[in-house]
Scaffold this motif. Structure first.
Motif, PDB file in Angstrom:
ATOM      1  N   LEU A  36       0.872  -1.176   0.000  1.00 32.16           N
ATOM      2  CA  LEU A  36       0.000   0.000   0.000  1.00 32.16           C
ATOM      3  C   LEU A  36       0.907   1.223   0.000  1.00 32.16           C
ATOM      4  CD1 LEU A  36      -2.550  -0.905   2.859  1.00 32.16           C
ATOM      5  CD2 LEU A  36      -2.655  -1.495   0.417  1.00 32.16           C
ATOM      6  N   ILE A  37       0.490   2.271  -0.696  1.00 31.83           N
ATOM      7  CA  ILE A  37       1.236   3.530  -0.677  1.00 31.83           C
ATOM      8  C   ILE A  37       0.223   4.673  -0.645  1.00 31.83           C
ATOM      9  CG2 ILE A  37       2.822   5.053  -1.969  1.00 31.83           C
ATOM     10  CD1 ILE A  37       4.249   2.596  -3.010  1.00 31.83           C
ATOM     11  N   GLY A  38       0.479   5.631   0.229  1.00 31.37           N
ATOM     12  CA  GLY A  38      -0.383   6.819   0.277  1.00 31.37           C
ATOM     13  C   GLY A  38      -1.718   6.579   0.939  1.00 31.37           C
ATOM     14  N   HIS A  39      -1.786   5.573   1.840  1.00 35.76           N
ATOM     15  CA  HIS A  39      -3.050   5.380   2.575  1.00 35.76           C
ATOM     16  C   HIS A  39      -3.384   6.685   3.297  1.00 35.76           C
ATOM     17  CE1 HIS A  39      -5.976   3.958   5.485  1.00 35.76           C
ATOM     18  NE2 HIS A  39      -6.146   2.914   4.707  1.00 35.76           N
ATOM     19  N   SER A  40      -4.674   6.983   3.394  1.00 35.74           N
ATOM     20  CA  SER A  40      -5.067   8.285   3.977  1.00 35.74           C
ATOM     21  C   SER A  40      -4.581   8.433   5.416  1.00 35.74           C
ATOM     22  CB  SER A  40      -6.574   8.475   3.902  1.00 35.74           C
ATOM     23  OG  SER A  40      -7.214   7.477   4.655  1.00 35.74           O
ATOM     24  N   GLU A  41      -4.452   7.296   6.123  1.00 33.94           N
ATOM     25  CA  GLU A  41      -3.968   7.415   7.513  1.00 33.94           C
ATOM     26  C   GLU A  41      -2.512   7.842   7.537  1.00 33.94           C
ATOM     27  OE1 GLU A  41      -5.311   3.565   8.843  1.00 33.94           O
ATOM     28  OE2 GLU A  41      -7.379   4.270   8.711  1.00 33.94           O
ATOM     29  N   ARG A  42      -1.761   7.452   6.526  1.00 33.43           N
ATOM     30  CA  ARG A  42      -0.372   7.926   6.442  1.00 33.43           C
ATOM     31  C   ARG A  42      -0.336   9.365   5.944  1.00 33.43           C
ATOM     32  NH1 ARG A  42       3.373   4.768   8.063  1.00 33.43           N
ATOM     33  NH2 ARG A  42       4.862   6.287   7.272  1.00 33.43           N
ATOM     34  N   ARG A  43      -1.197   9.700   5.025  1.00 37.86           N
ATOM     35  CA  ARG A  43      -1.235  11.107   4.578  1.00 37.86           C
ATOM     36  C   ARG A  43      -1.583  11.997   5.766  1.00 37.86           C
ATOM     37  NH1 ARG A  43      -2.074  11.709  -1.405  1.00 37.86           N
ATOM     38  NH2 ARG A  43      -2.408   9.657  -2.295  1.00 37.86           N
ATOM     39  N   GLN A  44      -2.529  11.530   6.605  1.00 37.82           N
ATOM     40  CA  GLN A  44      -3.007  12.368   7.711  1.00 37.82           C
ATOM     41  C   GLN A  44      -2.054  12.361   8.908  1.00 37.82           C
ATOM     42  OE1 GLN A  44      -6.922  11.287   9.154  1.00 37.82           O
ATOM     43  NE2 GLN A  44      -6.886  12.858  10.742  1.00 37.82           N
ATOM     44  N   TYR A  45      -1.671  11.158   9.377  1.00 35.38           N
ATOM     45  CA  TYR A  45      -0.914  11.098  10.643  1.00 35.38           C
ATOM     46  C   TYR A  45       0.595  11.208  10.448  1.00 35.38           C
ATOM     47  CZ  TYR A  45      -5.405   9.199  12.183  1.00 35.38           C
ATOM     48  OH  TYR A  45      -6.738   9.008  12.424  1.00 35.38           O
ATOM     49  N   GLN A  46       1.068  10.805   9.269  1.00 35.04           N
ATOM     50  CA  GLN A  46       2.524  10.893   9.018  1.00 35.04           C
ATOM     51  C   GLN A  46       2.828  12.044   8.060  1.00 35.04           C
ATOM     52  OE1 GLN A  46       4.032   8.741  10.968  1.00 35.04           O
ATOM     53  NE2 GLN A  46       2.085   7.735  11.426  1.00 35.04           N
ATOM     54  N   PHE A  47       1.819  12.833   7.759  1.00 36.96           N
ATOM     55  CA  PHE A  47       2.000  14.041   6.936  1.00 36.96           C
ATOM     56  C   PHE A  47       2.641  13.729   5.578  1.00 36.96           C
ATOM     57  CE2 PHE A  47       2.464  14.967  11.476  1.00 36.96           C
ATOM     58  CZ  PHE A  47       1.261  15.616  11.675  1.00 36.96           C
ATOM     59  N   GLU A  48       2.260  12.604   5.000  1.00 42.47           N
ATOM     60  CA  GLU A  48       2.848  12.256   3.706  1.00 42.47           C
ATOM     61  C   GLU A  48       2.265  13.142   2.613  1.00 42.47           C
ATOM     62  OE1 GLU A  48       2.957   8.119   2.729  1.00 42.47           O
ATOM     63  OE2 GLU A  48       4.162   7.666   4.500  1.00 42.47           O
ATOM     64  N   THR A  49       3.156  13.674   1.791  1.00 45.49           N
ATOM     65  CA  THR A  49       2.733  14.560   0.703  1.00 45.49           C
ATOM     66  C   THR A  49       2.606  13.761  -0.595  1.00 45.49           C
ATOM     67  OG1 THR A  49       5.014  15.003   0.113  1.00 45.49           O
ATOM     68  CG2 THR A  49       4.000  16.495   1.729  1.00 45.49           C
ATOM     69  N   ASP A  50       1.923  14.371  -1.564  1.00 42.17           N
ATOM     70  CA  ASP A  50       1.825  13.745  -2.886  1.00 42.17           C
ATOM     71  C   ASP A  50       3.212  13.500  -3.465  1.00 42.17           C
ATOM     72  OD1 ASP A  50      -0.927  13.502  -3.096  1.00 42.17           O
ATOM     73  OD2 ASP A  50      -1.180  15.458  -4.046  1.00 42.17           O
ATOM     74  N   ALA A  51       4.126  14.436  -3.229  1.00 41.48           N
ATOM     75  CA  ALA A  51       5.478  14.296  -3.804  1.00 41.48           C
ATOM     76  C   ALA A  51       6.192  13.086  -3.203  1.00 41.48           C
ATOM     77  CB  ALA A  51       6.279  15.571  -3.567  1.00 41.48           C
ATOM     78  N   LEU A  52       6.085  12.921  -1.889  1.00 39.09           N
ATOM     79  CA  LEU A  52       6.723  11.769  -1.239  1.00 39.09           C
ATOM     80  C   LEU A  52       6.083  10.462  -1.720  1.00 39.09           C
ATOM     81  CD1 LEU A  52       8.663  10.602   0.923  1.00 39.09           C
ATOM     82  CD2 LEU A  52       6.780  10.795   2.557  1.00 39.09           C
ATOM     83  N   ILE A  53       4.769  10.494  -1.833  1.00 40.68           N
ATOM     84  CA  ILE A  53       4.041   9.296  -2.266  1.00 40.68           C
ATOM     85  C   ILE A  53       4.473   8.899  -3.680  1.00 40.68           C
ATOM     86  CG2 ILE A  53       1.705   8.518  -2.907  1.00 40.68           C
ATOM     87  CD1 ILE A  53       0.836  10.234  -0.331  1.00 40.68           C
ATOM     88  N   ALA A  54       4.670   9.908  -4.528  1.00 43.72           N
ATOM     89  CA  ALA A  54       5.142   9.617  -5.891  1.00 43.72           C
ATOM     90  C   ALA A  54       6.516   8.954  -5.843  1.00 43.72           C
ATOM     91  CB  ALA A  54       5.197  10.906  -6.705  1.00 43.72           C
ATOM     92  N   GLU A  55       7.384   9.453  -4.979  1.00 39.63           N
ATOM     93  CA  GLU A  55       8.720   8.833  -4.848  1.00 39.63           C
ATOM     94  C   GLU A  55       8.597   7.383  -4.403  1.00 39.63           C
ATOM     95  OE1 GLU A  55      11.906  10.707  -2.560  1.00 39.63           O
ATOM     96  OE2 GLU A  55      10.817  12.584  -2.763  1.00 39.63           O
ATOM     97  N   LYS A  56       7.677   7.140  -3.481  1.00 43.82           N
ATOM     98  CA  LYS A  56       7.503   5.776  -2.971  1.00 43.82           C
ATOM     99  C   LYS A  56       7.029   4.836  -4.080  1.00 43.82           C
ATOM    100  CE  LYS A  56       6.769   6.867   1.865  1.00 43.82           C
ATOM    101  NZ  LYS A  56       6.081   6.489   3.090  1.00 43.82           N
ATOM    102  N   VAL A  57       6.137   5.337  -4.928  1.00 46.51           N
ATOM    103  CA  VAL A  57       5.650   4.485  -6.029  1.00 46.51           C
ATOM    104  C   VAL A  57       6.812   4.141  -6.956  1.00 46.51           C
ATOM    105  CG1 VAL A  57       4.103   4.343  -8.021  1.00 46.51           C
ATOM    106  CG2 VAL A  57       3.276   5.339  -5.877  1.00 46.51           C
ATOM    107  N   VAL A  58       7.636   5.128  -7.260  1.00 44.46           N
ATOM    108  CA  VAL A  58       8.796   4.880  -8.133  1.00 44.46           C
ATOM    109  C   VAL A  58       9.716   3.838  -7.493  1.00 44.46           C
ATOM    110  CG1 VAL A  58      10.860   5.906  -9.184  1.00 44.46           C
ATOM    111  CG2 VAL A  58       8.714   7.204  -9.129  1.00 44.46           C
ATOM    112  N   THR A  59      10.029   4.030  -6.205  1.00 41.49           N
ATOM    113  CA  THR A  59      10.937   3.097  -5.523  1.00 41.49           C
ATOM    114  C   THR A  59      10.349   1.691  -5.493  1.00 41.49           C
ATOM    115  OG1 THR A  59      11.639   4.909  -4.117  1.00 41.49           O
ATOM    116  CG2 THR A  59      12.239   2.720  -3.383  1.00 41.49           C
ATOM    117  N   ALA A  60       9.058   1.598  -5.200  1.00 33.85           N
ATOM    118  CA  ALA A  60       8.419   0.278  -5.117  1.00 33.85           C
ATOM    119  C   ALA A  60       8.498  -0.446  -6.453  1.00 33.85           C
ATOM    120  CB  ALA A  60       6.957   0.435  -4.676  1.00 33.85           C
TER     121      ALA A  60
END
Ligand code: PEP
Length: 249
Positions: free
Chosen positions: A87-111
């Protein structure tokens, strides 16, 4: 275009070795048309017996490949523990870990680079829905990943999870979900027309044994991401059984 359904369980910060055994026992007995995925806490991944019926996934993955990132888990660590998805960019991570769209995009690339299939979670808050911003919000979340990396779409799964439906017991209606899934597929077409027809779009948000069959009749709902109900083995199995291609509208 027929897409193989995927039913995914997000155990969040729950689960025990006993739950692994109970879920495996129940799933071993059922014959479902869908592929199955369980995303337990990463510490439990090695306790799942090898299975060609149930794939495993992380609930998050580091954007970094390796190094001094205390507490994070890289794609290769997850893979070594048995995961083939994350999973990447789950709303609970966006909300509680302050994950941004930019970070999430990096995670998708890395995955994807490491060979993990990302399940990219997108969705709007209640306020955004009330302000009729659902499409705008989701288009932005998708663009953050696929505008610069359209080649990743064919390797991705998308999960539409309206935040107001997660853990609230108030699922989107089949029509509401279908409307947004069709919108997501339209947006994805602008990045890769062929991949957009192949990519699986899961619905998540209070899916249970009662509401899943109706959700699964919708043409652009290719499975589900299930939180709370996935912790109840019999109910999760019933959700998996409820996916029937022949019932598609
Ligand atoms: C989720 O957390 O991804 C989720 C969909 O949770 P629930 O099914 O409990 O709403």
């Amino acid at each position: 275009m027929s897409r193989k359904a995927l039913i995914a369980a997000n155990w969040k910060m729950n689960g025990t070795k006993a739950l692994i055994e109970a879920v495996n026992n129940v799933l071993a007995e059922i014959d479902t048309e869908a592929e199955l995925l369980i995303c337990p806490p990463a510490t439990l991944l090695p306790f799942f017996p090898p299975s060609n019926k149930v794939a495993l996934g992380g609930q998050d993955v580091s954007a970094a490949v390796s190094g001094a990132y205390t507490g994070q888990l890289s794609a290769s660590l997850l893979k070594e523990a048995g995961a083939t998805y994350s999973l990447i960019g789950h709303s609970e991570r966006r909300q509680y870990q302050f994950e941004t769209d930019a970070l999430i995009a990096e995670k998708v690339v890395t995955a994807v680079t490491a060979g993990l299939t990302p399940v990219l979670c997108v969705g709007e808050t209640l306020q955004e829905r009330q302000q009729e911003k659902t499409q705008q919000v989701i288009a932005k979340q998708l663009a953050a990943v696929y505008a610069s990396h359209p080649e990743l779409l064919v390797k991705s799964v998308i999960a539409y999870e309206p935040i107001w439906a997660i853990g609230t017991g108030e699922s989107a209606t089949p029509e509401q979900a279908q409307e947004t899934h069709a919108f997501i597929r339209d947006v994805l077409q602008s990045y890769d027309n062929v991949a957009a027809q192949q990519v699986r779009i899961l619905y998540g948000g209070s899916v249970n044994a009662e509401n899943s069959a109706a959700l699964f009749t919708q043409p652009d709902i290719d499975g589900a991401l299930v939180g709370g109900a996935s912790l109840k083995p019999d109910e999760f199995a019933q959700i998996c059984l409820n996916y029937q291609t022949s019932a598609k509208e």
